[in-house]
Design a protein around this motif. Structure first.
Motif, PDB file in Angstrom:
ATOM      1  N   CYS A  67       0.805  -1.224   0.000  1.00 16.91           N
ATOM      2  CA  CYS A  67       0.000   0.000   0.000  1.00 16.91           C
ATOM      3  C   CYS A  67       0.836   1.271   0.000  1.00 16.91           C
ATOM      4  O   CYS A  67       0.325   2.344  -0.317  1.00 16.91           O
ATOM      5  CB  CYS A  67      -0.975  -0.015   1.164  1.00 16.91           C
ATOM      6  SG  CYS A  67      -0.198  -0.118   2.783  1.00 16.91           S
ATOM      7  N   LEU A  68       2.120   1.180   0.355  1.00 14.44           N
ATOM      8  CA  LEU A  68       3.024   2.329   0.294  1.00 14.44           C
ATOM      9  C   LEU A  68       4.087   2.151  -0.775  1.00 14.44           C
ATOM     10  O   LEU A  68       5.084   2.890  -0.800  1.00 14.44           O
ATOM     11  CB  LEU A  68       3.702   2.558   1.645  1.00 14.44           C
ATOM     12  CG  LEU A  68       2.802   2.896   2.834  1.00 14.44           C
ATOM     13  CD1 LEU A  68       3.641   3.142   4.077  1.00 14.44           C
ATOM     14  CD2 LEU A  68       1.913   4.097   2.537  1.00 14.44           C
ATOM     15  N   GLY A  69       3.904   1.179  -1.653  1.00 15.91           N
ATOM     16  CA  GLY A  69       4.940   0.870  -2.615  1.00 15.91           C
ATOM     17  C   GLY A  69       6.092   0.133  -1.951  1.00 15.91           C
ATOM     18  O   GLY A  69       5.971  -0.364  -0.828  1.00 15.91           O
ATOM     19  N   HIS A  70       7.207   0.090  -2.634  1.00 12.63           N
ATOM     20  CA  HIS A  70       8.353  -0.687  -2.174  1.00 12.63           C
ATOM     21  C   HIS A  70       9.484   0.222  -1.694  1.00 12.63           C
ATOM     22  O   HIS A  70       9.733   1.281  -2.261  1.00 12.63           O
ATOM     23  CB  HIS A  70       8.868  -1.575  -3.321  1.00 12.63           C
ATOM     24  CG  HIS A  70       7.816  -2.476  -3.883  1.00 12.63           C
ATOM     25  ND1 HIS A  70       7.471  -3.672  -3.308  1.00 12.63           N
ATOM     26  CD2 HIS A  70       7.000  -2.332  -4.971  1.00 12.63           C
ATOM     27  CE1 HIS A  70       6.501  -4.246  -4.017  1.00 12.63           C
ATOM     28  NE2 HIS A  70       6.204  -3.458  -5.028  1.00 12.63           N
ATOM     29  N   GLY A  71      10.155  -0.202  -0.619  1.00 12.34           N
ATOM     30  CA  GLY A  71      11.355   0.479  -0.157  1.00 12.34           C
ATOM     31  C   GLY A  71      11.120   1.797   0.552  1.00 12.34           C
ATOM     32  O   GLY A  71      11.992   2.681   0.516  1.00 12.34           O
ATOM     33  N   HIS A  72      10.001   1.947   1.246  1.00 15.77           N
ATOM     34  CA  HIS A  72       9.731   3.215   1.928  1.00 15.77           C
ATOM     35  C   HIS A  72      10.772   3.417   3.041  1.00 15.77           C
ATOM     36  O   HIS A  72      10.930   2.562   3.917  1.00 15.77           O
ATOM     37  CB  HIS A  72       8.326   3.203   2.531  1.00 15.77           C
ATOM     38  CG  HIS A  72       7.827   4.562   2.881  1.00 15.77           C
ATOM     39  ND1 HIS A  72       8.357   5.308   3.919  1.00 15.77           N
ATOM     40  CD2 HIS A  72       6.858   5.332   2.322  1.00 15.77           C
ATOM     41  CE1 HIS A  72       7.721   6.463   3.984  1.00 15.77           C
ATOM     42  NE2 HIS A  72       6.808   6.509   3.027  1.00 15.77           N
ATOM     43  N   PRO A  73      11.475   4.563   3.040  1.00 15.17           N
ATOM     44  CA  PRO A  73      12.592   4.733   3.988  1.00 15.17           C
ATOM     45  C   PRO A  73      12.153   4.748   5.449  1.00 15.17           C
ATOM     46  O   PRO A  73      12.881   4.249   6.314  1.00 15.17           O
ATOM     47  CB  PRO A  73      13.208   6.073   3.568  1.00 15.17           C
ATOM     48  CG  PRO A  73      12.144   6.770   2.774  1.00 15.17           C
ATOM     49  CD  PRO A  73      11.363   5.685   2.100  1.00 15.17           C
ATOM     50  N   ARG A  74      10.996   5.303   5.762  1.00 13.85           N
ATOM     51  CA  ARG A  74      10.559   5.339   7.159  1.00 13.85           C
ATOM     52  C   ARG A  74      10.265   3.944   7.702  1.00 13.85           C
ATOM     53  O   ARG A  74      10.588   3.638   8.861  1.00 13.85           O
ATOM     54  CB  ARG A  74       9.319   6.226   7.303  1.00 13.85           C
ATOM     55  CG  ARG A  74       9.625   7.708   7.382  1.00 13.85           C
ATOM     56  CD  ARG A  74       8.358   8.532   7.592  1.00 13.85           C
ATOM     57  NE  ARG A  74       7.580   8.133   8.757  1.00 13.85           N
ATOM     58  CZ  ARG A  74       6.475   8.761   9.159  1.00 13.85           C
ATOM     59  NH1 ARG A  74       6.030   9.813   8.465  1.00 13.85           N
ATOM     60  NH2 ARG A  74       5.822   8.353  10.234  1.00 13.85           N
ATOM     61  N   VAL A  75       9.666   3.111   6.883  1.00 13.35           N
ATOM     62  CA  VAL A  75       9.360   1.751   7.339  1.00 13.35           C
ATOM     63  C   VAL A  75      10.641   0.951   7.495  1.00 13.35           C
ATOM     64  O   VAL A  75      10.816   0.202   8.468  1.00 13.35           O
ATOM     65  CB  VAL A  75       8.390   1.049   6.374  1.00 13.35           C
ATOM     66  CG1 VAL A  75       7.996  -0.318   6.934  1.00 13.35           C
ATOM     67  CG2 VAL A  75       7.140   1.884   6.134  1.00 13.35           C
TER      68      VAL A  75
END
Length: 473
Positions: A67-75
């Motif tokens: 749901c946030l795409g791939h590789g989100h830096p915060r996650v």
């Protein structure tokens, strides 16, 4: 490219091995033993990088997960931080700040309608837990109701791959190999599917009344005081292809459950956590379930995580009884999974992404209907938020489906993966009766832009047009 054997999440058409089809060299038992999947070597944003050099636009987030795409830096940072603190502890003995934080975030997101969260690792586990919790609720109610052991679910539904959750499911092809092993304590009524269910000349109010009477009759048939719960997806995902309920349907179903003292369980593993335009799909239905399963959009694919949200009535029964849920798992409330899910949910809330889902969903809907609404083999385009399905038919006037052997949905998926399109579309089957019927799903990330959505719609239209221009049954 010849369509391969895997049609859907858990749905396999067995293809005989031939001499020119050697066994692949893999130590993994993949979904089809004669076909290795394409290897993903990298992912960023809305794109997957493949080992053959292709860059694929992921228009479905896998199975409506990313749901946030791939590789989100915060996650990514939240996961690393949690690993630095604690990676695992047993929930029988210990709790974690990540688990407590996620529970608080989830309960608060319901506006006080739900009381507690229970965190597991998959949607199937969440459905298993909801079945056991419903049973325990009646054992610990005052007075106890030990006769309640049965469930009523719906046809053309899918609730999971474990034996309990598969028994709850109505998808015939997925059930077939394991039918003798499945519980006979689940019966089914018709799904709410306006495209195929509403009779000629029938008003929506009449359709709802007919389905309500069917559920009422089923309670009577199986003896109402033996039923734990009615189980349904607010928007049916993989099994039907993003089919929403009609207005008033779930209010009528809730009234029947209340009439007979049964619980209402919503399976929001695929349609919940923002996917359909509200954080919880039930917010659009005017009813609150007693138990809600959540999953895919909960952690966005950054960790295996799912869970239950549990209503006050159910929690009060446990508080006044044993004080404990008689169910537990080794990886229940896993700290890293909780940390990932908590950060995903914080991002969705802080960046107001559910509002973006509604806005982008409106654009996606209009683009698909403009491009495919008159196509002779497109029977229906339906959905909510960023959760859209396209059902294919041989004959638009009669709604006659294609023969399952034609592998239409999988053919469209594989067409999309070809280099001239580079698009991943999610295929599904069984949308007519659990065996026949082809559809595809689109489920872009919540943070997609208008240009992303228009690109997805344009390529999807092109893939479908080109597939049927070359199609020969």
């Amino acid at each position: 490219m010849t369509p391969s054997a895997i049609l859907d999440d858990g749905d396999v058409v067995y293809e005989p091995k031939t001499d020119d089809q050697p066994s692949p060299k893999s130590a993994i038992l993949h979904r089809h033993i004669h076909h290795n999947p394409i290897t993903v070597v990298g992912a960023s944003g809305n794109y997957l990088e493949l080992s053959n050099g292709q860059k694929i636009l992921d228009a479905t987030g896998g199975a409506a997960v990313s749901c946030l795409g791939h590789g989100h830096p915060r996650v990514r940072e939240a996961i690393i931080q949690q690993m630095n603190n604690v990676s695992y502890c047993h929930s029988l003995f210990f709790g974690t700040l990540a688990g407590e934080g996620l529970g608080e975030e989830l309960v608060n997101s319901t506006g006080g309608q739900m009381s507690k969260a229970f965190i597991v690792s998959s949607g199937s586990e969440a459905m298993e837990a909801s079945m056991k919790l419903a049973r325990q609720f009646f054992l610990e109610s005052t007075p106890a109701q030990p006769r309640r052991t049965k469930f009523i679910a719906r046809k053309e539904s899918y609730h999971g791959t474990t034996l309990g959750s598969l028994a709850m499911s109505g998808h015939l092809v997925r059930r077939a190999p394991f039918e003798p092993m499945l519980s006979d304590g689940v019966s089914r009524v018709s799904a709410c599917n306006a495209y195929r269910g509403v009779r000629e000349g029938e008003k929506i109010e009449q359709y709802v009344a007919r389905l309500a009477q069917e559920l009422d009759d089923e309670f009577v048939r199986v003896e109402a005081d033996t039923v734990c719960a009615f189980v349904a997806e607010p928007v049916v995902g993989a099994a039907l292809g993003c089919v929403p309920s009609v207005p008033g349907y779930f209010r009528a179903m809730k009234d029947i459950c209340d009439k007979y003292g049964a619980l209402l369980i919503f399976d929001e593993v695929m349609s919940g956590m923002g996917r359909t335009g509200t954080l919880h799909a039930w917010e659009q239905e005017g009813v609150v379930p007693d138990i809600q399963t959540i999953g895919k959009g909960l952690g966005g694919g950054y960790a295996p995580v799912a869970g239950l949200l549990i209503g006050h009535k159910v929690v009060r029964a446990l508080e006044g009884g044993s004080g404990a849920f008689a169910h537990g798992q080794t990886y229940q409330g896993h700290p890293i999974a909780c940390a990932a899910a908590l950060e995903v949910q914080r991002i969705i809330r802080e960046q107001n992404l559910v509002e973006n889902v509604r806005r982008m969903g409106g654009i996606l809907s209009s683009q698909l209907k403009r491009g495919l609404g008159e196509h002779p083999h497109v029977g229906d385009i339906r959905g909510r938020g960023l959760f859209w399905g396209i059902e294919f038919v041989r004959d638009k006037a009669t709604k006659e489906p294609f023969d399952p052997k034609d592998l239409v949905a999988m053919g469209i998926h594989e067409k999309g993966l070809q280099p001239e399109y580079n698009l991943s579309i999610y295929p599904g089957t069984g949308s007519v009766d659990g065996r026949t019927g082809d559809h595809v799903l689109l489920a872009p990330a919540y943070n997609t832009t208008e240009s992303d959505i228009k690109l997805i719609a344009d390529i999807t239209v092109k893939v479908i047009e080109d597939f049927f221009a070359e199609f020969h049954a």
